[in-house]
Design an enzyme around this catalytic site. Structure first.
Site, short mmCIF file in Angstrom:
data_model
loop_
_atom_site.label_atom_id
_atom_site.label_comp_id
_atom_site.label_asym_id
_atom_site.label_seq_id
_atom_site.Cartn_x
_atom_site.Cartn_y
_atom_site.Cartn_z
N TYR A 1 39.35 38.90 11.52
CA TYR A 1 38.41 39.98 11.78
C TYR A 1 37.80 40.16 10.75
O TYR A 1 38.38 40.65 9.76
CB TYR A 1 39.37 41.02 12.28
CG TYR A 1 40.07 41.20 13.62
CD1 TYR A 1 39.83 40.14 14.55
CD2 TYR A 1 41.26 41.85 13.75
CE1 TYR A 1 40.34 40.12 15.87
CE2 TYR A 1 41.94 41.73 14.76
CZ TYR A 1 41.65 40.81 15.98
OH TYR A 1 42.55 40.70 17.12
N PHE B 1 42.39 44.36 25.68
CA PHE B 1 41.39 44.82 26.53
C PHE B 1 41.73 45.68 27.96
O PHE B 1 41.99 45.36 29.22
CB PHE B 1 40.61 43.31 27.36
CG PHE B 1 39.92 42.56 26.48
CD1 PHE B 1 39.36 43.16 25.29
CD2 PHE B 1 39.96 41.28 26.52
CE1 PHE B 1 38.53 42.17 24.38
CE2 PHE B 1 39.34 40.47 25.64
CZ PHE B 1 38.73 40.89 24.57
N PRO B 2 42.44 46.76 27.61
CA PRO B 2 42.75 47.66 28.84
C PRO B 2 41.79 48.26 29.73
O PRO B 2 42.25 48.77 30.72
CB PRO B 2 43.45 48.89 27.87
CG PRO B 2 42.72 48.98 26.44
CD PRO B 2 42.42 47.34 26.16
N LEU B 3 40.26 47.84 29.47
CA LEU B 3 39.42 48.47 30.38
C LEU B 3 38.62 47.19 30.54
O LEU B 3 37.48 46.97 31.14
CB LEU B 3 38.71 49.50 29.66
CG LEU B 3 39.17 50.92 29.80
CD1 LEU B 3 38.39 51.88 29.25
CD2 LEU B 3 39.36 51.29 31.24
N GLY B 4 39.49 45.88 30.28
CA GLY B 4 38.39 44.64 30.73
C GLY B 4 38.15 44.32 32.13
O GLY B 4 39.28 44.52 32.67
N GLY B 5 37.10 43.87 32.35
CA GLY B 5 36.97 43.31 33.68
C GLY B 5 36.91 44.20 34.83
O GLY B 5 36.72 43.73 36.09
N PHE B 6 36.45 45.60 34.75
CA PHE B 6 36.37 46.54 35.71
C PHE B 6 35.05 46.10 36.53
O PHE B 6 33.82 45.96 36.00
CB PHE B 6 36.24 47.96 35.40
CG PHE B 6 37.73 48.43 35.21
CD1 PHE B 6 37.98 49.41 36.16
CD2 PHE B 6 38.46 47.89 34.30
CE1 PHE B 6 39.31 49.83 36.04
CE2 PHE B 6 39.67 48.28 34.09
CZ PHE B 6 40.03 49.53 34.90
N LEU C 1 32.62 49.49 41.38
CA LEU C 1 33.51 50.30 42.33
C LEU C 1 34.73 50.64 41.60
O LEU C 1 35.16 51.70 41.60
CB LEU C 1 33.77 49.64 43.57
CG LEU C 1 34.54 50.35 44.69
CD1 LEU C 1 33.90 51.48 45.15
CD2 LEU C 1 34.93 49.49 45.85
#
Length: 293
Positions: free
Chosen positions: A63, A214-219, A222
């Site tokens: 990183y 990625f706890p919010l990935g790919g939403f 809808l």
């Protein structure tokens, strides 16, 4: 004072850590490349996290590269006895910021020494092998015996205390366990991406931590609307509901939400004490899967 242990603790190797930790990836520049936009703020976030009770920080020397580890050292060294710093090896950064594989044993050894030097420690508490197979983006089958054995040798030499895996399949976890104990697995998992359901349950039975990224990935649109609507009704953020759902999913799940903002850090850590019902979290989980179909 915020109590981030309300959601409990779980074993990470032979240490017990709060289930809400901190991921340092976002402390570097955009795309985890280059220096931070605001160095003083980055240092403040790290200090505030530890002051709030965070005792599990996830990082890597790729990183930046080197940036997050150097910031962690500047902000927190000498490290508190209770702090567990988890790093990973298996990649390096091109001059253009590209992510490139570094999977050869010699490259893994070099990565471990980079982490030791930039964190300013003689021994790394936990090192995850970032498995890169296929296109490198998602777990893919392939033997990791040579790679994991190289890290196990460094463990025998006393440079690493515990080993883990990142971006790994269940088969690779089993293979690694024949070489050396695995204390954590770090894969993509969230309300939408649940391919690791069976693996999480197996690891829980074995007392091994699972660390989702990625706890919010790919939403999709809808799913995002559903999550936002529920969050608005309960006076919390969508991210907080997503994190709370992960905490409720299994007791071996450890969270490492990342941010470069103190306010956002406090919001993430507050998830431990949110009064969200199991009924709400169940509806969110069911709706996310229905919206995906």
């Amino acid at each position: 004072m915020m109590d981030i242990t309300k959601s409990g603790t779980f074993a990470l190797g032979d240490r017990s850590v709060a289930r809400v930790g901190y991921g340092a990836m976002q402390l570097a520049g955009r795309g985890a490349f280059g220096p931070p936009k605001d160095r003083e703020q980055a240092l403040e976030v790290l200090r505030e996290a530890v002051a709030a009770g965070v005792n599990h920080i996830d990082t890597s020397d790729f990183y930046g590269p080197h940036t997050t580890n150097q910031l962690i050292r500047e902000a927190l060294y000498p490290y508190p006895d209770e702090l567990v710093i988890v790093t990973k090896v298996g990649a390096f950064r091109g001059e253009d910021g590209s992510w490139l594989p570094a999977q050869a044993p010699a490259e893994l050894v070099r990565g471990v020494h980079d982490n030791l030097r930039n964190l300013g420690v003689d021994v790394l508490e936990v090192v995850n092998l970032r498995v890169i197979e296929g296109n490198g983006m998602a777990p893919a089958e392939g033997s990791i015996e040579e790679r994991f054995s190289a890290l196990a040798e460094l463990q025998r030499q006393g440079l690493i205390r515990h080993l883990g895996l990142s971006n790994a399949t269940a088969t690779q976890v089993e293979e690694a366990q024949t070489i050396a104990p695995v204390v954590c697995v770090q894969n993509q998992y969230n309300l939408v991406h649940r391919a690791d359901d069976a693996l999480i349950d197996t690891l829980a039975e074995e007392g091994i931590a699972y660390v989702p990224f990625f706890p919010l990935g790919g939403f999709n649109r809808l799913q995002s609307e559903t999550l936002s609507a529920e969050a608005g009704q309960h006076g919390v953020s969508p991210m907080q509901i997503a994190l709370a759902w992960l905490l409720a999913r299994s007791p071996n799940i450890l969270l490492i939400p990342g941010t470069s903002s103190v306010a956002h850090l406090q919001e993430n850590l507050a998830v431990s004490g949110l009064p969200l019902s199991q009924d709400l979290l169940g509806r969110i989980g069911q709706a996310s899967q229905q919206d995906a179909s």
